[in-house]
Design an enzyme around this catalytic site. Structure first.
Site, PDB file in Angstrom:
ATOM      1  N   GLU A  64      23.201  19.838  32.882  1.00  0.00           N
ATOM      2  CA  GLU A  64      24.305  19.550  32.690  1.00  0.00           C
ATOM      3  C   GLU A  64      24.648  18.615  34.150  1.00  0.00           C
ATOM      4  OE1 GLU A  64      26.353  23.482  31.249  1.00  0.00           O
ATOM      5  OE2 GLU A  64      26.597  22.886  33.449  1.00  0.00           O
ATOM      6  N   ARG A  70      32.019  40.292  25.897  1.00  0.00           N
ATOM      7  CA  ARG A  70      32.218  41.769  26.263  1.00  0.00           C
ATOM      8  C   ARG A  70      33.115  41.985  27.405  1.00  0.00           C
ATOM      9  NH1 ARG A  70      30.442  40.631  31.764  1.00  0.00           N
ATOM     10  NH2 ARG A  70      28.650  39.004  32.012  1.00  0.00           N
TER      11      ARG A  70
HETATM   12  P1  ADP Z   1      25.584  32.713  34.136  1.00  0.00           P
HETATM   13  O1  ADP Z   1      25.237  33.098  32.717  1.00  0.00           O
HETATM   14  O2  ADP Z   1      24.483  32.745  35.142  1.00  0.00           O
HETATM   15  O3  ADP Z   1      26.813  33.190  34.650  1.00  0.00           O
HETATM   16  P2  ADP Z   1      27.040  30.424  34.260  1.00  0.00           P
HETATM   17  O4  ADP Z   1      26.814  28.904  33.390  1.00  0.00           O
HETATM   18  O5  ADP Z   1      28.383  31.058  33.769  1.00  0.00           O
HETATM   19  O6  ADP Z   1      25.884  31.163  34.372  1.00  0.00           O
HETATM   20  O7  ADP Z   1      27.186  29.567  35.710  1.00  0.00           O
HETATM   21  C1  ADP Z   1      27.059  30.716  36.869  1.00  0.00           C
HETATM   22  C2  ADP Z   1      27.625  29.849  37.967  1.00  0.00           C
HETATM   23  O8  ADP Z   1      27.136  28.840  38.377  1.00  0.00           O
HETATM   24  C3  ADP Z   1      29.264  29.407  37.747  1.00  0.00           C
HETATM   25  O9  ADP Z   1      30.239  30.380  38.079  1.00  0.00           O
HETATM   26  C4  ADP Z   1      29.343  28.222  38.750  1.00  0.00           C
HETATM   27  O10 ADP Z   1      29.721  28.645  40.131  1.00  0.00           O
HETATM   28  C5  ADP Z   1      28.188  27.709  38.815  1.00  0.00           C
HETATM   29  N1  ADP Z   1      27.957  26.504  37.822  1.00  0.00           N
HETATM   30  C6  ADP Z   1      27.831  26.469  36.416  1.00  0.00           C
HETATM   31  N2  ADP Z   1      27.738  25.172  35.847  1.00  0.00           N
HETATM   32  C7  ADP Z   1      27.880  24.476  36.968  1.00  0.00           C
HETATM   33  C8  ADP Z   1      28.172  23.054  36.728  1.00  0.00           C
HETATM   34  N3  ADP Z   1      28.157  22.140  35.812  1.00  0.00           N
HETATM   35  N4  ADP Z   1      28.463  22.368  38.079  1.00  0.00           N
HETATM   36  C9  ADP Z   1      28.653  23.250  39.215  1.00  0.00           C
HETATM   37  N5  ADP Z   1      28.323  24.394  39.289  1.00  0.00           N
HETATM   38  C10 ADP Z   1      27.988  24.986  37.926  1.00  0.00           C
HETATM   39  P1  ADP Z   2      30.614  38.918  35.253  1.00  0.00           P
HETATM   40  O1  ADP Z   2      30.217  37.790  34.569  1.00  0.00           O
HETATM   41  O2  ADP Z   2      31.234  40.050  34.489  1.00  0.00           O
HETATM   42  O3  ADP Z   2      31.023  38.924  36.773  1.00  0.00           O
HETATM   43  P2  ADP Z   2      27.779  38.989  34.888  1.00  0.00           P
HETATM   44  O4  ADP Z   2      27.603  37.939  33.720  1.00  0.00           O
HETATM   45  O5  ADP Z   2      26.951  38.099  36.086  1.00  0.00           O
HETATM   46  O6  ADP Z   2      29.040  39.375  35.330  1.00  0.00           O
HETATM   47  O7  ADP Z   2      26.902  40.099  34.987  1.00  0.00           O
HETATM   48  C1  ADP Z   2      27.354  41.032  34.193  1.00  0.00           C
HETATM   49  C2  ADP Z   2      26.754  42.247  34.716  1.00  0.00           C
HETATM   50  O8  ADP Z   2      25.366  42.383  34.224  1.00  0.00           O
HETATM   51  C3  ADP Z   2      26.502  42.578  36.067  1.00  0.00           C
HETATM   52  O9  ADP Z   2      27.605  43.212  36.638  1.00  0.00           O
HETATM   53  C4  ADP Z   2      25.271  43.631  36.072  1.00  0.00           C
HETATM   54  O10 ADP Z   2      25.699  44.884  35.587  1.00  0.00           O
HETATM   55  C5  ADP Z   2      24.456  42.983  35.085  1.00  0.00           C
HETATM   56  N1  ADP Z   2      23.961  41.848  35.568  1.00  0.00           N
HETATM   57  C6  ADP Z   2      23.628  40.505  35.259  1.00  0.00           C
HETATM   58  N2  ADP Z   2      22.789  39.775  36.109  1.00  0.00           N
HETATM   59  C7  ADP Z   2      22.206  40.918  36.871  1.00  0.00           C
HETATM   60  C8  ADP Z   2      21.544  40.619  38.043  1.00  0.00           C
HETATM   61  N3  ADP Z   2      20.680  39.475  38.459  1.00  0.00           N
HETATM   62  N4  ADP Z   2      20.992  41.740  38.718  1.00  0.00           N
HETATM   63  C9  ADP Z   2      21.739  42.934  38.250  1.00  0.00           C
HETATM   64  N5  ADP Z   2      22.474  43.178  37.399  1.00  0.00           N
HETATM   65  C10 ADP Z   2      22.824  42.250  36.628  1.00  0.00           C
END
Ligand code: ADP
Ligand code: ADP
Ligand code: MG
Length: 672
Positions: A203, A300
């Site tokens: 991306e 969720r």
């Molecule tokens: P995850 O499934 O690990 O939560 P996300 O796709 O939601 O992955 O991305 C997690 C975080 O990474 C986002 O909250 C943001 O801070 C950063 N991030 C994701 N995509 C981008 C992007 N295209 N540019 C900059 N930061 C990004």
């Molecule tokens: P949210 O988007 O609700 O802030 P995440 O998508 O990062 O949270 O993850 C939701 C939940 O899944 C976390 O609060 C935790 O319980 C579990 N989880 C996800 N990633 C991790 C990780 N790397 N280590 C431990 N727990 C995780």
């Protein structure tokens, strides 16, 4: 309320299990908890009407055991399963199994979860539905040459993301083409080990990114609404730290564009239940309706759902239960209110000074404020005083949530809440969170996902021990402070008496030094504490639940809490711990078995750096213990000679002896 469940099982632990149980109780629904060995005495087990033991402490033996959890629901007559977040909450195979067993899954359909489970497929789907997605490549090809040329087309910097990713894993920012191949390799390796799937997408890396997400809700009657947005831009390693609602400085146009896109996304997959559409926003030129893109959907309840509940006054878990039971959404879009501002901080047992190393420990003292200045406070927790933060699960202690009429008041309320959260027995990130809440850029609403990293040095600063803390610890150690049953100073202190001794010796251990003090009783509430080179006269009274100690340069209100090593002095926004050293006991230990180092937590002895017979220096690394997927160095507390040391590869329990030093000569002992 026609077909509401009479009993549900909660397939989770900790604060979210407690949260779901509370709403079920309010609605008159029976609750069944499940638990692991480590959680046998946990709060969620105590709160539920019934609890079923699932298995061992590790998550693969317990909270991920879909088969046993479903069997527990059948055995206890539960009609539905609430998955909480994490664990089995986004596992479509689990949903299929729940439905096959004739139970209701409190959440979306397996198909909806599958549609959003992989980031690449979800993006293709969203593109079709007309939702803006981050510019990039989310096709099938995975060859280095193809991905590298796509990255060039997109334009650097780019972000490589695991399509199966979650929790910030399998993600690499790449600044130049020279680094692409290596970053791709390492993102793939991490994705393979975390998710068993090494496919990635590429991306555009959004500059000055803000994370703004929209809470959506659908039902089984074709309705979908949004419950406004949350800003979760304060992140560390792509993990949320502080969240708030509404987003600072959001305009009506921006909100309309984002919430429209989110509802469109939910409708595209016939979404039912609570879900969150996460968007990445380019804030380099402020918030613009054409400057946000779909990142992913979490199918969720989100960790940070309470901020939405605070601004809408709604109970999202109640909505989940109603929708799962077949009822239509309780409100229409126009009926959903938005009042004031809410902020949530994630309080963790972790040590910011040591790179946020997760910590464990027993919460010997744990008090949260019931009220805060300028707003209201709500605590979401799964632990009580005396409970333990174990190495098996996420070391979250609580979510602190505040609500006020406006953002500035909410931030002040949060600071107040953090400063009056009292915890002894483990290190926490409370002072770091308080520094963050006070941060000028954050206070001004000038947030982006890089804020914490850029200002880490000013956010992670040790809080100075307040004047008087040490003196209070000395008085505690002397035995002269007696926990008062009333605020009457006459019952609170003992000491001044014609018969009692008037002089008490105390040895106090502080980081890096051990000091001997002498306490002299001068009057009912007056003492003199003599250190080797100084003496101070003090007055101590029991005052409103704590001690008030005054003297030259000292005016401190604080509480004391016994901890295994000694005492914790708990003042506003700071906890200081002191070791109480009983000279007789130490001499016995040293003269008997020699002094030992024991394992601070259960773990694996990863490497052993010294052998029996070696002379070691204070601070030298003796061995490395792996626990909670982190490495902990065990260092020598003093110079000495190793008598015995554990073997590499050994699996040790908490308090297992790791190292024994040769007995100290008595001459050396008295010198200390
Ligand atoms: P995850 O499934 O690990 O939560 P996300 O796709 O939601 O992955 O991305 C997690 C975080 O990474 C986002 O909250 C943001 O801070 C950063 N991030 C994701 N995509 C981008 C992007 N295209 N540019 C900059 N930061 C990004
Ligand atoms: P949210 O988007 O609700 O802030 P995440 O998508 O990062 O949270 O993850 C939701 C939940 O899944 C976390 O609060 C935790 O319980 C579990 N989880 C996800 N990633 C991790 C990780 N790397 N280590 C431990 N727990 C995780
Ligand atoms: Mg995410």
């Amino acid at each position: 309320m026609t077909n509401m469940f009479s009993r549900i099982l909660i397939a989770n632990r900790g604060e979210i299990a407690c949260r779901v149980i509370r709403t079920a109780q309010k609605m008159g629904i029976g609750t069944v908890a499940v638990y692991s060995d480590a959680d046998a005495n946990a709060l969620h087990v105590a709160m539920a009407d019934e609890a079923v033991h699932i298995g061992g402490s590790s998550v693969s033996e317990s909270y991920l055991r879909a088969d046993r959890i479903i069997q527990a629901a059948i055995d206890t007559g539960a009609e539905a399963i609430h998955p909480g977040y994490g664990f089995l909450s986004e596992n479509p195979g689990f949903v299929d199994a729940v439905v096959k067993a004739g139970l209701v899954f409190i959440g979306p359909s397996a198909d909806s979860i599958r549609a959003m489970g992989l980031k690449d497929a979800a993006k293709r789907l969203m593109e079709k539905a007309g939702v803006p997605v981050v510019p990039g490549y989310h096709g099938e090809a995975q060859e280095l040459v193809v991905l590298a040329s796509k990255a060039r087309e997109i334009g650097y910097p780019v972000l490589i993301k695991a399509r199966a990713g979650g929790g910030g894993k399998g993600m690499r920012k790449v600044d130049s083409p020279d680094d692409f191949a290596e970053a791709l390799g390492s993102a793939r390796r991490e994705a393979k080990s975390a998710f068993g799937d090494d496919r990635v997408l590429v991306e555009k890396y959004v500059s000055k990114p803000r994370h703004i997400e929209v809470q959506v809700f659908g039902d089984n009657h074709g309705n979908a609404v949004h419950l406004y947005e949350r800003d979760c831009s304060l992140q560390r390693r792509h993990q949320k730290v502080i969240e708030e609602a509404p987003a600072p400085d959001i305009t009506p146009e921006m909100r309309a564009a984002m919430t429209d896109a989110a509802v469109k996304a939910a409708k595209a997959i016939n979404y039912s239940g609570a879900g969150t559409i996460e968007f990445i926003v380019d804030a380099s030129q402020g918030l613009r309706p054409d400057g946000f893109w779909f990142m992913e959907m979490n199918t969720r309840l989100q960790v940070e759902h309470p901020v939405t509940e605070m601004i809408t006054g709604l109970d999202l878990v109640e909505w989940q239960l109603r929708v799962a039971a077949g009822e239509p959404l309780p409100l229409t879009q126009a009926q959903i209110p938005l009042n004031g501002h809410a902020v949530e901080a994630r309080l963790y047992a972790e040590d910011p000074a040591k790179g946020f190393l997760p910590a464990i420990g027993t919460l010997h003292h744990l008090t949260f404020p019931a009220t805060v200045n300028g707003g209201t406070v709500r605590i979401e927790t799964g632990v009580r005083p005396g409970d333990t933060i174990s190495p098996y699960y996420d070391p979250m202690i609580a979510k602190i949530v505040v609500h006020a009429t406006d953002r500035a008041s909410a931030l002040h309320a949060m600071e107040d809440a953090l400063l009056h959260t009292e915890i002894a027995g483990t290190v926490t990130n409370a002072a770091f969170l308080a520094a963050l809440v006070r941060h000028q850029g954050f206070a001004a609403g000038d947030v982006d996902t890089g804020l914490i990293d850029r200002h880490l040095h000013s956010l992670v600063v040790p809080v100075a021990m307040p004047a008087g803390a040490k003196e209070l610890a000395v008085l505690y150690a002397s035995g002269l402070l007696i926990k008062a049953v009333s605020d009457d100073p006459w019952t609170a202190l003992r000491g001044y008496s014609h018969h009692a001794p008037s002089h008490y010796p105390v040895t106090l251990g502080e980081p890096g030094q051990t000091t001997r003090y002498g306490v002299a009783v001068l009057g009912d509430d007056r003492f003199e504490i003599a250190a080797p080179d100084t003496a101070v006269d003090l007055r101590v009274r029991h005052d409103g639940g704590g001690w008030h100690i005054t003297g030259k340069g000292i005016n401190l209100k604080a509480k004391t809490a016994a901890i295994p090593q000694g005492v914790a002095i708990i003042a506003t926004g700071v906890v200081a711990t002191f070791a109480l050293i009983d000279p007789l006991q130490r001499a016995e230990e040293a003269g008997g078995a020699g002094d030992r180092l024991t394992a601070p937590m259960p773990g694996l002895v990863k490497s052993v750096r010294v052998s029996a017979g070696d002379m070691v220096k204070k601070g030298q690394v003796l061995l490395v213990l792996e626990a909670m997927k982190m490495e902990h160095s065990i260092t020598a507390p003093h110079d000495g000679k190793i008598a015995e040391i554990v073997k590499e590869g050994a699996q040790v329990k908490e308090k297992t002896a790791l190292v024994r030093f040769e007995e100290l000569e008595s001459a050396e002992l008295t010198k200390k």
